[in-house]
Design a protein around this motif. Structure first.
Motif, short mmCIF file in Angstrom:
data_model
loop_
_atom_site.label_atom_id
_atom_site.label_comp_id
_atom_site.label_asym_id
_atom_site.label_seq_id
_atom_site.Cartn_x
_atom_site.Cartn_y
_atom_site.Cartn_z
N ILE A 197 7.25 15.55 5.16
CA ILE A 197 5.97 15.21 4.55
C ILE A 197 5.43 13.89 5.09
CG2 ILE A 197 4.82 14.64 2.36
CD1 ILE A 197 6.85 16.52 1.01
N GLY A 198 6.32 12.94 5.37
CA GLY A 198 5.90 11.61 5.78
C GLY A 198 5.87 10.65 4.61
N GLU A 199 5.29 9.49 4.83
CA GLU A 199 5.30 8.43 3.81
C GLU A 199 4.34 8.76 2.67
OE1 GLU A 199 4.99 3.53 3.82
OE2 GLU A 199 4.37 4.69 5.57
N ILE A 200 4.78 8.54 1.42
CA ILE A 200 3.92 8.77 0.25
C ILE A 200 3.90 7.52 -0.62
CG2 ILE A 200 4.31 11.27 0.26
CD1 ILE A 200 6.22 10.88 -2.13
N LYS A 259 0.84 -1.22 0.00
CA LYS A 259 0.00 0.00 0.00
C LYS A 259 0.87 1.26 0.00
CE LYS A 259 -3.74 -2.49 0.22
NZ LYS A 259 -3.12 -3.80 -0.02
N LEU A 260 1.99 1.21 0.73
CA LEU A 260 2.91 2.35 0.76
C LEU A 260 4.33 1.83 0.59
CD1 LEU A 260 1.23 4.47 3.59
CD2 LEU A 260 1.34 5.05 1.17
N TYR A 261 5.13 1.87 1.66
CA TYR A 261 6.53 1.44 1.56
C TYR A 261 6.61 -0.08 1.45
CZ TYR A 261 11.54 1.32 2.59
OH TYR A 261 12.89 1.10 2.52
N ILE A 311 11.24 16.04 2.87
CA ILE A 311 11.49 14.65 3.26
C ILE A 311 10.17 13.88 3.20
CG2 ILE A 311 12.32 13.12 5.08
CD1 ILE A 311 13.90 15.52 6.19
N ALA A 312 10.07 12.96 2.26
CA ALA A 312 8.90 12.08 2.13
C ALA A 312 9.36 10.68 2.49
CB ALA A 312 8.34 12.13 0.72
N ALA A 313 9.17 10.31 3.75
CA ALA A 313 9.74 9.05 4.22
C ALA A 313 8.95 8.51 5.40
CB ALA A 313 11.20 9.25 4.61
#
Length: 356
Positions: free
Chosen positions: A233-236, A16-18, A204-206
């Protein structure tokens, strides 16, 4: 060909994400189906695939708080694969479970190989690859092989992603970017320092895993809090990546570990965005220095590389991605490896002369 793809149950396929491994398995599986092959995907039940899905557990283990021993379910899945070998007679089995299949599947006749997705430089890896030195394995970079030369390396096959999954978008290219996971080995603290020395905003998208929460709280959060140059930003997911990466001057990857591949590098290249990365692990194989980015040694040389980004062509970066890192190229490379294994496994007919 009748192919079994065996993925970790940790994440859905695709995640779904990482989730780098499961994402690569998804892209490979879809390409193999598109090329006309009969593929069965062993994965979690919430996976989405054009192949036949064989689900050991109804949902990804990372999202299932009731599961405390993931190894138990992976053992069940391996046994399901073995039983299906008897029933469905796969031509080849392709595992993405590190060394877990080695002992069981070297004792059965169906050709199999394992793509190793992680680091191999830990002391405990030595007896594993010495004990199972005949088991065929695929490396995802030549650098990944160095700690265990005794392994039975069949081929190096670089990851690839669908050609049109991530594409360049019109943007102003006014910040530096970090994408992926926040962990000590990923060097996000170093990326922040590089951006600050350049006086350029950093986005930072992580994600932050539970295991890395202390690192984030103690080292990264103080560098972000109240810092006007840094945006967390967080996880994308894939839907957000083209805009995020296309808007960046460059992706920063100041890693401090033997990176086996580094999927974020080719995601960035797909968007035409060059990469500035420390010379560790696979980096020098993935980045064409001076074409798709710069391979640097430390913080000072990374800052200097930011000043040379105007020398690079974003169109050329995209073209190099298309030439080297598409899912179709990856699938064709794997098919060649499969055929090599199956041909080697075919019984040879002995010709007997009349004199005998």
């Amino acid at each position: 060909m009748r192919i079994a793809q065996v993925a970790p149950l940790t994440e859905a396929v695709p995640p779904k994400l990482y989730g780098g491994t499961e994402r690569v398995v998804h892209w490979l599986t879809e390409e193999l189906v598109a090329l006309g092959h009969d593929v069965t995907l062993f994965a979690s039940g919430d996976s989405q695939t054009s192949a036949k899905l064989d689900a050991t557990w109804p949902r990804a283990l990372r999202l299932d708080g009731a599961v405390r021993d993931p190894n138990a379910l992976h053992m069940v899945m391996l046994e399901r694969v073995r039983q299906k070998c008897d029933d469905e007679e796969f031509d080849v089995l392709h595992f993405h479970l590190d060394y877990y299949p080695f002992s069981l599947f070297q004792r059965q006749p169906t050709p199999f190989l394992t793509t190793l997705h992680g680091r191999l430089d830990l002391p405990e890896h030595q007896p594993v690859f010495s004990t199972f030195s005949s088991v065929p394995v695929i490396s995802i970079s030549n650098a990944q092989r160095r700690p265990v030369p005794q392994a039975n390396w069949v081929q190096t096959i670089y990851h690839g992603l669908p050609e049109n999954l991530l594409t360049p978008r019109s943007s102003s290219h006014d910040y530096l970017a970090v994408l992926g996971r926040i962990a000590p080995e990923k060097g996000v603290d170093r990326a922040i320092k590089i951006a600050m020395r350049c006086g350029i905003p950093l986005k930072i998208a992580a994600k932050v895993d539970r295991a890395d929460q202390d690192y984030f709280d103690q080292l990264i959060s103080p560098l972000i809090t109240g810092n006007p140059l840094v945006e967390f930003i967080g996880e994308i997911g894939d839907a957000e990546k083209p805009e995020f990466l296309s808007g960046a001057m460059a992706l920063l990857l100041p890693i401090d570990w033997p990176e086996p591949f580094g999927l974020v590098m080719i995601e960035s290249m797909a968007c035409g965005t060059p990469v500035i990365a420390y010379n560790r692990g696979s980096v020098a194989e993935i980045i064409d220095d001076g074409l798709t980015g710069f391979v640097v040694e430390d913080e000072t040389s990374a800052v200097a590389a930011v000043g040379r980004l105007s020398q690079l062509s974003r169109d050329a970066t995209r073209r190099q991605f298309e030439a080297r890192f598409t899912a179709r190229r990856m699938a064709l490379d794997y098919l060649a490896a499969y055929r090599s294994l199956t041909e080697a496994a075919q019984p040879r007919i002995k010709l007997v002369s009349s004199a005998e």
